[in-house]
Design an enzyme around this catalytic site. Structure first.
Site, PDB file in Angstrom:
ATOM      1  N   HIS A   1       0.786  -1.231   0.000  1.00 54.65           N
ATOM      2  CA  HIS A   1       0.000   0.000   0.000  1.00 54.65           C
ATOM      3  C   HIS A   1       0.826   1.293   0.000  1.00 54.65           C
ATOM      4  O   HIS A   1       0.731   2.104  -0.913  1.00 54.65           O
ATOM      5  CB  HIS A   1      -0.911   0.004   1.234  1.00 54.65           C
ATOM      6  CG  HIS A   1      -1.710  -1.243   1.423  1.00 54.65           C
ATOM      7  ND1 HIS A   1      -2.837  -1.559   0.686  1.00 54.65           N
ATOM      8  CD2 HIS A   1      -1.550  -2.280   2.280  1.00 54.65           C
ATOM      9  CE1 HIS A   1      -3.337  -2.705   1.088  1.00 54.65           C
ATOM     10  NE2 HIS A   1      -2.569  -3.177   2.055  1.00 54.65           N
TER      11      HIS A   1
HETATM   12  O1  RIB Z   1      -5.449  -0.083   4.539  1.00 52.86           O
HETATM   13  C1  RIB Z   1      -4.108  -0.330   4.262  1.00 52.86           C
HETATM   14  C2  RIB Z   1      -3.213   0.646   4.968  1.00 52.86           C
HETATM   15  O2  RIB Z   1      -3.596   0.726   6.329  1.00 52.86           O
HETATM   16  C3  RIB Z   1      -1.765   0.179   4.962  1.00 52.86           C
HETATM   17  O3  RIB Z   1      -0.919   1.258   4.768  1.00 52.86           O
HETATM   18  C4  RIB Z   1      -1.575  -0.460   6.303  1.00 52.86           C
HETATM   19  O4  RIB Z   1      -0.237  -0.292   6.789  1.00 52.86           O
HETATM   20  C5  RIB Z   1      -2.553   0.277   7.173  1.00 52.86           C
HETATM   21  O5  RIB Z   1      -1.924   1.392   7.727  1.00 52.86           O
END
Ligand code: RIB
Length: 313
Positions: free
Chosen positions: A242
């Site tokens: 992500h």
């Molecule tokens: O929903 C995904 C994101 O939320 C990622 O960056 C994970 O690390 C959480 O922070």
């Protein structure tokens, strides 16, 4: 000319990779400061983790600040079940020596933006939005100083990950997300709809592990730890990665695709709290406040990650 950025983050393994990419690319990012948030784990860990990362990258010139220890109007929800008790599990980075800045992160955001011309700073966000929202509440005049907010947040077609309907960064502080989404500031949202197409396959992780530097080994260890939860949950060939979408989009926007739409967040219903309602087919006349990204070239994405991490010590 590098873009002036304020990074707002709650490292967390995937945020760590994104921070390292930014630290490795001074030709793209003039990092004014890193403001740590409570989110993946508590603030005492996220601020320490950010300091560990600037030391790993040899960039102790970048100041690290602690922001708010909890969301605006909810109890803090964390994600140790994904990130482990420290948030950087899977690595063995030493306790940081570089000090945490004394100034509160929200005050740093306000002070810094007030000192700079209109439209000169990009907010690089990959955490709950509490600190940005608090800064906008305390000092509404700073909004015009922000040229763009680029955030990893939200979900629509891929539905929720922390609840059936909400993505984590929004769910932790839906009120903050609502404040930011209604701010009128140009923004790019990199949601689960695109990150779920960017999977850390064994080949991609192996390439990073074999970069021949400590940063590569550290990133491979971090991701090998944090991917376990998603591999088990989704059963895919790799886990979605992500956080690095934020620096990747800012460096190579052409490898991404999306459309300008309205995004509104649910802040009332307990059932769907934090859901980002995306008017993807432009059914309503709601303001099209977000460039909502749904496509990306995954090979180009991992090529960029490997190139930047490979630059580090
Ligand atoms: O929903 C995904 C994101 O939320 C990622 O960056 C994970 O690390 C959480 O922070």
């Amino acid at each position: 000319m590098p873009r002036k950025v304020i990074i707002i983050t709650d490292p967390g393994q995937d945020q760590a990779v994104a921070i390292l990419m930014a630290l490795a690319a001074p030709e793209h990012f003039e990092i004014l400061g890193i403001v740590t948030s409570a989110g993946n784990i508590s603030l005492d860990f996220t601020q320490k983790n950010a300091r560990k990362l600037i030391e790993l990258a040899g960039r102790t010139d970048v100041p690290v600040f602690a922001g708010c220890p909890r969301p605006i109007h909810r109890k803090l929800v964390t994600a140790e079940h994904v990130h482990g008790p420290t948030g950087l599990d899977g690595s063995d980075l030493p306790e940081p020596i570089v000090p945490l800045q004394e100034e509160h992160g929200v005050d740093f955001i306000i002070r810094t933006l007030r000192q700079l011309p209109a439209g000169s700073v990009t907010i690089f966000s990959e955490s709950p939005l509490t600190n940005l929202a608090m800064a906008l509440i305390k000092a509404p005049d700073i909004a015009e100083k922000i040229s763009e907010i680029v955030m990893m947040a939200g979900a629509y077609f891929e539905v929720g990950n922390i609840t059936p309907s909400a993505e984590f960064n929004i769910y932790v502080d839906p009120k903050a997300a609502d404040i930011v989404l209604r701010s009128g500031i140009p923004m790019v949202m990199l949601p689960l709809d695109v990150t779920h197409k960017l999977l850390s396959t064994p080949e991609r992780l192996d390439r990073i592990a074999k970069l021949g530097n400590r940063a590569g080994r550290t990133v491979a260890g971090l991701l090998s730890f944090s991917e376990g939860f998603d591999l088990n949950k989704y059963g895919w060939e790799g886990a979605p990665l992500h956080g690095p979408t934020v620096p990747a989009y800012m460096i190579r926007p052409e490898i991404f695709g999306g459309r300008q739409v309205n995004v509104t967040v649910e802040i009332g219903s307990e059932l769907t709290l934090g859901m980002t309602v995306v008017d993807y087919w432009q059914i309503t006349d709601r303001v099209r406040n977000v460039f909502y990204v749904t496509e990306a070239d995954s090979d180009a994405y991992y090529q960029l990650i490997a190139e930047l991490i490979g630059r580090l010590p």
